[in-house]
Scaffold this motif. Structure first.
Motif, PDB file in Angstrom:
ATOM      1  N   GLN A  44       4.211   3.950  -5.537  1.00 35.13           N
ATOM      2  CA  GLN A  44       3.907   3.538  -6.916  1.00 35.13           C
ATOM      3  C   GLN A  44       3.384   2.107  -7.007  1.00 35.13           C
ATOM      4  OE1 GLN A  44       7.592   4.350  -8.938  1.00 35.13           O
ATOM      5  NE2 GLN A  44       7.047   6.478  -9.305  1.00 35.13           N
ATOM      6  N   LEU A  45       3.366   1.371  -5.906  1.00 36.73           N
ATOM      7  CA  LEU A  45       2.899  -0.017  -5.941  1.00 36.73           C
ATOM      8  C   LEU A  45       1.483  -0.178  -6.503  1.00 36.73           C
ATOM      9  CD1 LEU A  45       4.314  -1.702  -2.727  1.00 36.73           C
ATOM     10  CD2 LEU A  45       4.726  -2.361  -5.093  1.00 36.73           C
ATOM     11  N   PRO A  46       0.497   0.631  -6.092  1.00 32.78           N
ATOM     12  CA  PRO A  46      -0.847   0.440  -6.663  1.00 32.78           C
ATOM     13  C   PRO A  46      -0.868   0.584  -8.188  1.00 32.78           C
ATOM     14  CG  PRO A  46      -0.965   1.794  -4.700  1.00 32.78           C
ATOM     15  CD  PRO A  46       0.499   1.638  -5.023  1.00 32.78           C
ATOM     16  N   ALA A  47      -0.131   1.550  -8.720  1.00 27.95           N
ATOM     17  CA  ALA A  47      -0.088   1.729 -10.173  1.00 27.95           C
ATOM     18  C   ALA A  47       0.595   0.542 -10.846  1.00 27.95           C
ATOM     19  CB  ALA A  47       0.637   3.026 -10.527  1.00 27.95           C
ATOM     20  N   LEU A  49       0.785  -2.565  -9.727  1.00 34.92           N
ATOM     21  CA  LEU A  49      -0.099  -3.732  -9.641  1.00 34.92           C
ATOM     22  C   LEU A  49      -1.245  -3.647 -10.641  1.00 34.92           C
ATOM     23  CD1 LEU A  49      -0.178  -4.217  -5.784  1.00 34.92           C
ATOM     24  CD2 LEU A  49       1.032  -5.610  -7.471  1.00 34.92           C
ATOM     25  N   SER A  50      -1.779  -2.457 -10.856  1.00 30.98           N
ATOM     26  CA  SER A  50      -2.874  -2.323 -11.831  1.00 30.98           C
ATOM     27  C   SER A  50      -2.365  -2.574 -13.245  1.00 30.98           C
ATOM     28  CB  SER A  50      -3.538  -0.954 -11.727  1.00 30.98           C
ATOM     29  OG  SER A  50      -2.669   0.062 -12.161  1.00 30.98           O
ATOM     30  N   LYS A  51      -1.102  -2.221 -13.520  1.00 30.83           N
ATOM     31  CA  LYS A  51      -0.540  -2.502 -14.849  1.00 30.83           C
ATOM     32  C   LYS A  51      -0.385  -3.998 -15.080  1.00 30.83           C
ATOM     33  CE  LYS A  51       1.847   1.833 -15.498  1.00 30.83           C
ATOM     34  NZ  LYS A  51       3.136   2.510 -15.668  1.00 30.83           N
ATOM     35  N   LEU A  52      -0.091  -4.761 -14.034  1.00 34.31           N
ATOM     36  CA  LEU A  52       0.030  -6.210 -14.181  1.00 34.31           C
ATOM     37  C   LEU A  52      -1.285  -6.839 -14.604  1.00 34.31           C
ATOM     38  CD1 LEU A  52       2.215  -7.224 -11.112  1.00 34.31           C
ATOM     39  CD2 LEU A  52       2.884  -7.212 -13.519  1.00 34.31           C
ATOM     40  N   ASP A  53      -2.389  -6.196 -14.255  1.00 36.33           N
ATOM     41  CA  ASP A  53      -3.705  -6.731 -14.586  1.00 36.33           C
ATOM     42  C   ASP A  53      -4.328  -6.018 -15.789  1.00 36.33           C
ATOM     43  OD1 ASP A  53      -5.706  -8.624 -14.073  1.00 36.33           O
ATOM     44  OD2 ASP A  53      -6.925  -7.126 -13.056  1.00 36.33           O
ATOM     45  N   SER A  54      -3.531  -5.269 -16.519  1.00 37.62           N
ATOM     46  CA  SER A  54      -4.069  -4.497 -17.642  1.00 37.62           C
ATOM     47  C   SER A  54      -4.399  -5.402 -18.828  1.00 37.62           C
ATOM     48  CB  SER A  54      -3.073  -3.429 -18.078  1.00 37.62           C
ATOM     49  OG  SER A  54      -1.988  -4.023 -18.768  1.00 37.62           O
ATOM     50  N   PRO A  55      -5.349  -5.000 -19.657  1.00 37.37           N
ATOM     51  CA  PRO A  55      -5.708  -5.790 -20.841  1.00 37.37           C
ATOM     52  C   PRO A  55      -4.518  -5.989 -21.784  1.00 37.37           C
ATOM     53  CG  PRO A  55      -7.348  -4.091 -20.462  1.00 37.37           C
ATOM     54  CD  PRO A  55      -6.208  -3.838 -19.510  1.00 37.37           C
ATOM     55  N   HIS A  56      -3.605  -5.045 -21.811  1.00 31.39           N
ATOM     56  CA  HIS A  56      -2.434  -5.130 -22.692  1.00 31.39           C
ATOM     57  C   HIS A  56      -1.583  -6.359 -22.367  1.00 31.39           C
ATOM     58  CE1 HIS A  56       0.904  -3.880 -25.164  1.00 31.39           C
ATOM     59  NE2 HIS A  56       1.710  -4.014 -24.128  1.00 31.39           N
TER      60      HIS A  56
END
Length: 63
Positions: A44-47, A49-56
């Motif tokens: 689940q690490l890639p998901a 990490l992508s949430k940390l960079d999300s526009p939200h």
């Protein structure tokens, strides 16, 4: 990707046989913490990490 600034933390994910070990180094305090993590957490690490960079979340960070 190049980074500028002061390195605060670094992390390594190490596979030891069938186990995964996360090693986090605090570069300011010169300490190391180690934790074993599940395969599911590793997958689940890639998901995560992508949430940390999300526009939200961009409103929470200063750039």
């Amino acid at each position: 990707m190049s980074a500028t600034g002061t390195l605060l933390y670094s992390a390594e994910l190490i596979q030891e046989g069938g186990a995964y070990k996360l090693v986090v180094t605090d570069r300011l305090r010169h300490t190391v913490q180690t934790a074993y993590v599940s395969r599911r957490a590793v997958e689940q690490l890639p998901a995560f990490l992508s949430k940390l960079d999300s526009p939200h979340l961009r409103g929470l960070r200063r750039r």
